[in-house]
Scaffold this motif. Structure first.
Motif, short mmCIF file in Angstrom:
data_model
loop_
_atom_site.label_atom_id
_atom_site.label_comp_id
_atom_site.label_asym_id
_atom_site.label_seq_id
_atom_site.Cartn_x
_atom_site.Cartn_y
_atom_site.Cartn_z
N ILE A 115 0.84 -1.20 0.00
CA ILE A 115 0.00 0.00 0.00
C ILE A 115 0.88 1.26 0.00
CG2 ILE A 115 -1.66 1.33 1.35
CD1 ILE A 115 -2.88 -1.30 2.25
N ILE A 116 1.95 1.25 0.78
CA ILE A 116 2.86 2.40 0.82
C ILE A 116 3.47 2.64 -0.55
CG2 ILE A 116 5.03 3.26 1.77
CD1 ILE A 116 4.32 1.85 4.39
N LEU A 117 3.91 1.57 -1.22
CA LEU A 117 4.48 1.71 -2.55
C LEU A 117 3.47 2.29 -3.54
CD1 LEU A 117 6.61 -1.56 -3.00
CD2 LEU A 117 7.44 0.76 -2.68
N MET A 118 2.22 1.79 -3.45
CA MET A 118 1.18 2.27 -4.36
C MET A 118 0.88 3.76 -4.13
SD MET A 118 0.42 -0.26 -6.27
CE MET A 118 0.58 -2.06 -6.31
N VAL A 119 0.87 4.17 -2.87
CA VAL A 119 0.58 5.57 -2.55
C VAL A 119 1.70 6.48 -3.04
CG1 VAL A 119 0.27 7.21 -0.67
CG2 VAL A 119 -0.92 5.02 -0.60
N VAL A 120 2.93 6.04 -2.87
CA VAL A 120 4.08 6.89 -3.21
C VAL A 120 4.31 6.93 -4.73
CG1 VAL A 120 6.56 7.20 -2.94
CG2 VAL A 120 5.17 6.51 -0.98
N PHE A 121 4.27 5.76 -5.39
CA PHE A 121 4.66 5.69 -6.80
C PHE A 121 3.49 5.50 -7.76
CE2 PHE A 121 8.33 4.08 -4.38
CZ PHE A 121 9.31 4.96 -4.82
N GLY A 122 2.28 5.27 -7.24
CA GLY A 122 1.15 5.02 -8.13
C GLY A 122 1.03 3.54 -8.44
N ARG A 123 -0.05 3.19 -9.13
CA ARG A 123 -0.32 1.78 -9.42
C ARG A 123 0.27 1.41 -10.78
NH1 ARG A 123 -6.57 0.72 -7.35
NH2 ARG A 123 -6.27 1.47 -5.22
N HIS A 124 1.37 0.70 -10.75
CA HIS A 124 2.04 0.25 -11.96
C HIS A 124 2.38 -1.22 -11.82
CE1 HIS A 124 2.42 4.42 -13.27
NE2 HIS A 124 2.93 4.71 -12.08
N LEU A 125 2.45 -1.92 -12.96
CA LEU A 125 2.73 -3.35 -12.93
C LEU A 125 4.12 -3.62 -12.37
CD1 LEU A 125 1.82 -6.21 -13.65
CD2 LEU A 125 2.74 -5.85 -15.95
N TRP A 126 5.10 -2.76 -12.69
CA TRP A 126 6.45 -3.02 -12.22
C TRP A 126 6.55 -2.93 -10.70
CZ3 TRP A 126 9.02 0.70 -9.42
CH2 TRP A 126 8.53 2.00 -9.52
N LEU A 127 5.61 -2.21 -10.07
CA LEU A 127 5.63 -2.13 -8.61
C LEU A 127 5.31 -3.49 -7.97
CD1 LEU A 127 3.99 1.27 -7.64
CD2 LEU A 127 6.32 0.50 -7.21
N ILE A 128 4.50 -4.30 -8.67
CA ILE A 128 4.22 -5.64 -8.16
C ILE A 128 5.51 -6.46 -8.13
CG2 ILE A 128 2.89 -7.75 -8.55
CD1 ILE A 128 0.77 -6.07 -9.88
N PHE A 129 6.33 -6.35 -9.20
CA PHE A 129 7.61 -7.05 -9.20
C PHE A 129 8.49 -6.59 -8.04
CE2 PHE A 129 7.08 -6.93 -14.08
CZ PHE A 129 6.18 -7.99 -14.03
N VAL A 130 8.54 -5.28 -7.84
CA VAL A 130 9.38 -4.73 -6.77
C VAL A 130 8.89 -5.18 -5.40
CG1 VAL A 130 10.14 -2.60 -5.65
CG2 VAL A 130 10.06 -2.73 -8.15
#
Length: 262
Positions: A115-130
């Protein structure tokens, strides 16, 4: 069972890669007049509430789920193996500090981290990998570190040190080849775990965003309307469950085949 799991995994992977191009209906083509309809001659697994072909969407979603499993597992292996070898080989205070860092990250709730990653960087597919890779490498690091603690006291490592080989060469030429069996088995067992995490994230609405989809996203959408249109939940769940079972059977078979004591 391991060979059956391998065959099914290869079949599903090929179907997800080339299937959407061979089907007569595109996964994102809508037919609002048709709406949600059950399996039939034209749409083998039925359509969703927007009239999109469910089989095409399942195969398209499988691409994302399998890609997440492969990429996140690769990231976890690269980080985890490197970290574990260095920690186990160094030993002493360095090993203790590195393992305390692993324990600190272990204590962070995975959902909150995403949730923190999504709030900071937005919802992107690469964030799931990270997000998944940043969690899954921890177990690999601990497994490799435990193996290295035993291997570094073996006679062949002592001989390499006596011959004047540097630490990097010892870790790369002597320790890593002796860890390949454990790494291979864990990698095979990590892929279904990563796919399950991705499904969990997508089920919460934090995963892939439209027009992209994944098996977890399809299961979430099917669960919302399972009383009226049960096929929207049943068929994606069957594909997802069968793939997880096949990968676990394959991992169990590799563990037995690569076990030096068996």
């Amino acid at each position: 069972m391991a060979m059956a799991g391998l065959a099914f995994t290869v079949l599903v992977t090929l179907a997800c890669i080339i299937g959407p191009w061979l089907l007569p209906h595109a996964p994102d083509t809508q037919n609002l007049a048709l709406g949600a309809s059950g399996p039939g001659a034209e749409h083998w697994l039925g359509t969703d509430t927007l009239g999109r072909d469910l089989l095409a969407r399942i195969l398209s979603g499988g691409r994302v789920s399998l890609l997440v499993g492969a990429v996140a597992t690769t990231v976890a292996l690269v980080i985890g193996v490197s970290y574990g070898i260095v920690s186990g080989y160094a030993g002493g205070r360095t090993d203790r500090l590195m393992m305390r860092f692993v324990e600190i990250i272990y204590s962070m709730p995975f959902t909150v981290f995403v949730i923190i990653l999504m709030v900071v960087f937005g919802r992107h597919l690469w964030l799931i990998f990270v997000a998944i890779g940043a969690v899954e490498w921890l177990t690999m690091a601990r497994i490799v570190r435990g193996q290295v603690l035993g291997l570094k006291e073996q006679a062949f490592i002592q001989a390499a040190r006596s011959l004047g080989q540097d630490h990097i060469s010892i870790m790369r030429k002597h320790l890593l080849p002796n860890l390949l069996g454990v790494i291979t088995v864990y990698a095979t067992l990590t892929v279904p775990g990563v796919m399950l995490l991705e499904a969990f994230i997508s089920f919460l609405g934090l995963g892939v965003q439209p027009p992209q989809t994944s098996w977890g996203d399809l299961i979430r959408a099917g669960a919302e309307s399972m009383e009226e249109y049960p096929w929207l939940l049943i068929f994606p769940s069957l594909f997802f469950s069968a793939t997880l079972f096949s990968l676990n059977f394959l991992g169990d078979g590799l563990r037995d085949a690569l076990d030096p004591k068996s």
